[in-house]
Write a protein that holds these residues in place. Sequence first.
Motif, PDB file in Angstrom:
ATOM      1  N   PHE A 117      -4.894  55.624  -7.248  1.00 30.50           N
ATOM      2  CA  PHE A 117      -3.557  55.766  -7.830  1.00 30.50           C
ATOM      3  C   PHE A 117      -2.612  56.467  -6.851  1.00 30.50           C
ATOM      4  N   LEU A 118      -3.065  57.525  -6.206  1.00 24.92           N
ATOM      5  CA  LEU A 118      -2.239  58.264  -5.262  1.00 24.92           C
ATOM      6  C   LEU A 118      -1.853  57.402  -4.074  1.00 24.92           C
ATOM      7  N   THR A 119      -2.774  56.576  -3.634  1.00 22.71           N
ATOM      8  CA  THR A 119      -2.475  55.702  -2.503  1.00 22.71           C
ATOM      9  C   THR A 119      -1.380  54.714  -2.847  1.00 22.71           C
ATOM     10  N   ILE A 120      -1.519  54.119  -4.025  1.00 16.93           N
ATOM     11  CA  ILE A 120      -0.499  53.152  -4.468  1.00 16.93           C
ATOM     12  C   ILE A 120       0.848  53.850  -4.642  1.00 16.93           C
ATOM     13  N   PHE A 121       0.807  55.080  -5.167  1.00 20.99           N
ATOM     14  CA  PHE A 121       2.043  55.813  -5.420  1.00 20.99           C
ATOM     15  C   PHE A 121       2.770  56.190  -4.118  1.00 20.99           C
ATOM     16  N   LEU A 122       2.017  56.464  -3.067  1.00 18.47           N
ATOM     17  CA  LEU A 122       2.615  56.927  -1.813  1.00 18.47           C
ATOM     18  C   LEU A 122       3.267  55.816  -1.007  1.00 18.47           C
ATOM     19  N   ILE A 123       2.921  54.581  -1.269  1.00 20.08           N
ATOM     20  CA  ILE A 123       3.459  53.477  -0.472  1.00 20.08           C
ATOM     21  C   ILE A 123       4.987  53.400  -0.533  1.00 20.08           C
ATOM     22  N   PRO A 124       5.611  53.357  -1.726  1.00 13.62           N
ATOM     23  CA  PRO A 124       7.087  53.293  -1.755  1.00 13.62           C
ATOM     24  C   PRO A 124       7.755  54.533  -1.192  1.00 13.62           C
ATOM     25  N   VAL A 125       7.118  55.714  -1.341  1.00  9.51           N
ATOM     26  CA  VAL A 125       7.699  56.930  -0.784  1.00  9.51           C
ATOM     27  C   VAL A 125       7.781  56.815   0.731  1.00  9.51           C
ATOM     28  N   CYS A 126       6.707  56.328   1.360  1.00  7.06           N
ATOM     29  CA  CYS A 126       6.708  56.154   2.805  1.00  7.06           C
ATOM     30  C   CYS A 126       7.752  55.145   3.249  1.00  7.06           C
ATOM     31  N   SER A 127       7.916  54.078   2.463  1.00  3.71           N
ATOM     32  CA  SER A 127       8.895  53.052   2.842  1.00  3.71           C
ATOM     33  C   SER A 127      10.306  53.603   2.769  1.00  3.71           C
ATOM     34  N   VAL A 128      10.589  54.498   1.805  1.00  6.91           N
ATOM     35  CA  VAL A 128      11.910  55.113   1.712  1.00  6.91           C
ATOM     36  C   VAL A 128      12.158  55.991   2.931  1.00  6.91           C
ATOM     37  N   THR A 129      11.160  56.786   3.298  1.00  9.58           N
ATOM     38  CA  THR A 129      11.306  57.649   4.470  1.00  9.58           C
ATOM     39  C   THR A 129      11.578  56.817   5.716  1.00  9.58           C
ATOM     40  N   TYR A 130      10.866  55.714   5.859  1.00 12.84           N
ATOM     41  CA  TYR A 130      11.037  54.842   7.018  1.00 12.84           C
ATOM     42  C   TYR A 130      12.433  54.230   7.028  1.00 12.84           C
ATOM     43  N   ALA A 131      12.944  53.837   5.854  1.00 13.67           N
ATOM     44  CA  ALA A 131      14.256  53.192   5.772  1.00 13.67           C
ATOM     45  C   ALA A 131      15.366  54.139   6.189  1.00 13.67           C
ATOM     46  N   GLN A 132      15.138  55.452   6.073  1.00 12.66           N
ATOM     47  CA  GLN A 132      16.174  56.419   6.420  1.00 12.66           C
ATOM     48  C   GLN A 132      16.226  56.710   7.911  1.00 12.66           C
ATOM     49  N   LYS A 133      15.287  56.162   8.669  1.00 10.05           N
ATOM     50  CA  LYS A 133      15.279  56.408  10.113  1.00 10.05           C
ATOM     51  C   LYS A 133      15.919  55.227  10.830  1.00 10.05           C
ATOM     52  N   LEU A 134      16.939  55.500  11.645  1.00 10.51           N
ATOM     53  CA  LEU A 134      17.683  54.457  12.335  1.00 10.51           C
ATOM     54  C   LEU A 134      17.206  54.404  13.781  1.00 10.51           C
ATOM     55  N   GLU A 135      16.311  53.468  14.067  1.00 11.97           N
ATOM     56  CA  GLU A 135      15.729  53.398  15.412  1.00 11.97           C
ATOM     57  C   GLU A 135      16.512  52.465  16.319  1.00 11.97           C
ATOM     58  N   THR A 136      17.000  51.373  15.796  1.00 11.97           N
ATOM     59  CA  THR A 136      17.812  50.433  16.579  1.00 11.97           C
ATOM     60  C   THR A 136      19.075  50.090  15.800  1.00 11.97           C
ATOM     61  N   LEU A 137      20.117  49.804  16.537  1.00 11.24           N
ATOM     62  CA  LEU A 137      21.391  49.466  15.910  1.00 11.24           C
ATOM     63  C   LEU A 137      21.527  47.957  15.792  1.00 11.24           C
ATOM     64  N   SER A 138      22.153  47.525  14.704  1.00  9.95           N
ATOM     65  CA  SER A 138      22.515  46.117  14.523  1.00  9.95           C
ATOM     66  C   SER A 138      23.864  46.090  13.812  1.00  9.95           C
ATOM     67  N   VAL A 139      24.533  44.955  13.883  1.00  8.90           N
ATOM     68  CA  VAL A 139      25.826  44.836  13.207  1.00  8.90           C
ATOM     69  C   VAL A 139      25.660  45.064  11.717  1.00  8.90           C
ATOM     70  N   GLU A 140      24.601  44.505  11.140  1.00 10.38           N
ATOM     71  CA  GLU A 140      24.384  44.664   9.697  1.00 10.38           C
ATOM     72  C   GLU A 140      24.250  46.127   9.299  1.00 10.38           C
ATOM     73  N   LYS A 141      23.618  46.922  10.142  1.00  8.71           N
ATOM     74  CA  LYS A 141      23.410  48.325   9.807  1.00  8.71           C
ATOM     75  C   LYS A 141      24.684  49.147   9.949  1.00  8.71           C
ATOM     76  N   ILE A 142      25.419  48.962  11.030  1.00 12.76           N
ATOM     77  CA  ILE A 142      26.549  49.846  11.277  1.00 12.76           C
ATOM     78  C   ILE A 142      27.800  49.457  10.503  1.00 12.76           C
ATOM     79  N   MET A 143      27.859  48.209  10.013  1.00  7.25           N
ATOM     80  CA  MET A 143      29.045  47.766   9.284  1.00  7.25           C
ATOM     81  C   MET A 143      28.877  47.821   7.768  1.00  7.25           C
ATOM     82  N   ARG A 144      27.863  48.562   7.325  1.00 10.55           N
ATOM     83  CA  ARG A 144      27.706  48.771   5.877  1.00 10.55           C
ATOM     84  C   ARG A 144      28.837  49.646   5.340  1.00 10.55           C
ATOM     85  N   ASP A 145      28.860  49.840   4.022  1.00 12.63           N
ATOM     86  CA  ASP A 145      29.781  50.797   3.428  1.00 12.63           C
ATOM     87  C   ASP A 145      29.649  52.117   4.197  1.00 12.63           C
ATOM     88  N   PRO A 146      30.744  52.686   4.692  1.00 11.86           N
ATOM     89  CA  PRO A 146      30.661  53.890   5.522  1.00 11.86           C
ATOM     90  C   PRO A 146      29.964  55.072   4.878  1.00 11.86           C
TER      91      PRO A 146
END
Length: 800
Positions: free
Chosen positions: A4-33
């Motif tokens: 259960f803990l393993t399954i629960f941790l998967i989305p938490v890790c994905s959120v943390t990863y999504a908050q890290k900006l490693e490379t720039l793209s037009v889609e990323k920088i032209m979002r809502d400011p």
Amino acid sequence: MKRFLTIFLIPVCSVTYAQKLETLSVEKIMRDPKWIGVAPSNVRWSDNSEKLYFNWNPGNTDRDEVFAITPANIKPAKISINEQRTFTTGNGEWNKNHTQKLYEKNGDLFLLDIKSDKTRQLTNTAERESNPTFIGDQSKVVFSRAENLYSLNLNGGELSQITNFTHSASATPVVQAGGRQGGRGRGAQSQAAGNEQERWLKAEQLELFDIIKVRDKDRKLDSIEVNQFAQKRLKEIGVGDQSINNVTLSPDGRFVTYNLVKIAIDAKRVNVPNYVTASGFTEDIPNRTKVGMPENSYESYVFDTQRDTVYRISVSAIPGIKDVPAYFKDYPKELEQRTKRNEDRKVVIRTAQWSGDGRYAVVMINAQDNKDRWIMKLDAATGKLSLLHREHNDAWVGGPGAYELAWLDNTHIYFESEDSGYAHIYVVNVTNGSKKQITSGKWEVQTLQLSNDKKNFYFTANIEHPGITHFYRVPVSGGKPVKLTSMKGINTVTLSPDENWLAIIYSYTNKPEELYIQANKPGAKAVQVTTSLTEEFKSYPWRDPDMITFKNRYGSDVYAHLYLPAKADLAKPAVVFVHGAGYLQNVTYGWSDHYFREYMFNNMLADNGYTVLDIDYSGSAGYGRDWRTAIYRHMGGKDLSDQVDGVKMLVEKYGVNPKHIGMYGGSYGGFMTLMAMFTEPDVFAAGAAIRSVTDWAHYNHGYTSDILNEPYTDGKAYRASSPIYFANGLKGNLLMLHGMIDQNVNYQDIIRLTQRLIELHKENWELASYPVEDHGFVQPSSWTDEYKRIYKLFEANLKK
């Protein structure tokens, strides 16, 4: 449980990863400011200086909220709606002792007493009251209501009407300078009533009949008695169909000064079609006029309440009022005609300002061709003017502080002028005309205010470097300015009403704005109040671009930001970004509010092997009068050659490939891109022109006429400056992008150029239209589409 803990941790890790900006793209920088974080804004102090309010959105919700801190507790706290309804900040007028403040709110007038912290409502009417000011011994308040002036006694509460402007067809008799009466009023008409036969019959009746004599005598006695008991009627001042503005009253209550404005009703306006509407039908948006259309005309008057007389302020004696602008030397026939006509130039007299004791009045006067600005003393009793200061520019008068004018004391005024080549503070004695320059140097005073005790000026300036602003204090008598802020970058200061604290909106090149608070002392530490940036934004190593200078072909220093790639692409490409607005400064040590998206895009280009150059070209703000006006009568001249000289520097010093140079920019930057692609086709291989002016004869009057005069008087300037005349020079690949409901640079502008390119049989161009966008794009989808196309253009043409 472990599963259960393993399954629960998967989305938490994905959120943390999504908050890290490693490379720039037009889609990323032209979002809502909001993905960057929402900076604090609208900073204002409470009138008692106990609280600092600001708008902020640390949670990136739908709307900003109001927060507050105190100097003793800088932890931001949300402010309730009830408190927002009651507090007063911002506009208003203080009394001489800075203990009471008059202000208008929702069309009614209020008086705040600082010591008791109590507010008294002075008016509560359906009509709107505005522009309240103390008068005389400050026991009365003067304000505007429905174009007229009223006074209110703060002690007894008596309300008196001062002026009685009427929009009647008949005009009020006006006394010209020298006492001659002009016009014909109602009184003159009534005296002439009746023909000779009627007057003869009346005289005969009086001669023949005693009863007529008795009645006539009774009527005269009744009239005398009525007049003795009747209250004096307020003089009607007929203004016809003209508008009224800048109505002021002298401190002794005797003189009313005002302007009458004749609206140019025959000035044709543009309609902007809106295609994507809720109704499903195309709807027209009423828009502006074009440069050169008829302008409003202005006349200024004095109403002497003591003599019950109205007279015009005479402008004929203003020094240089008949001068013909210097550019007419290029049009000999027109110059000869103008000289023969010997006409007064049209001017606008701004609001009269009175000394505290009411002895003197001064006015600022602007020529409508904007070649002159005069500061003059007004003799209200005669309507005559005498010169205190004249600023002339063969191009146009402007710069920071161009409209700054106020009283220092009862005999001295202060203002800003570019007479030295840079905007500085001056003080003039109105009794003898002696003038003193308070600040000096190759830097600009950008904001200015007088201290409460009138002993010091506070001002913002770029003394240390054109791209660094600090807050300073200098005695009104002159001396060395004292620097009050210390953080390198851009410091925008809001001084507390008691002048004990500085609220600072501070930013650095790669650090967006945050709020700081600091004691008003040199060397005091600024303490950060807000932390607004998201973790995602902070996770990317945003460049601090190199601040460089290079010499242009005229020997002047050009300031620039240079973005160098960690590893240049094999094709050694470069892109020149051109900021918009013309008169704007983008090359600073501060975060760019206007061009933060372009800053991020420039980072992305550098990540992908491009060298990027962003310069403050001729015409940019921050560098003084001569740089500001260097584009006079030729936009796309020195401003464009600065870009070409910058490219030369990139080739010689940084090894970029001269065949792989691109350019992009919006608004003025879009115009510059078109000029570059059409007139320097061997320098720029590709260009992206965003919301660009293509023909200056179709832009607005206020901006364009300063720089290019008017199309029908200076056609040479418009032909030299408008890309549409040079479209045949296109060689490289051009991308044009424009919002279809652009109310600044109308969509018609780009359509006219499109037709021109079609008729010239040009094929290497493309137009991308954005149906729901005005001049400043709003929708992230539009920004994304726009910059994906720009990036594709550069990738296809600069990396061959």
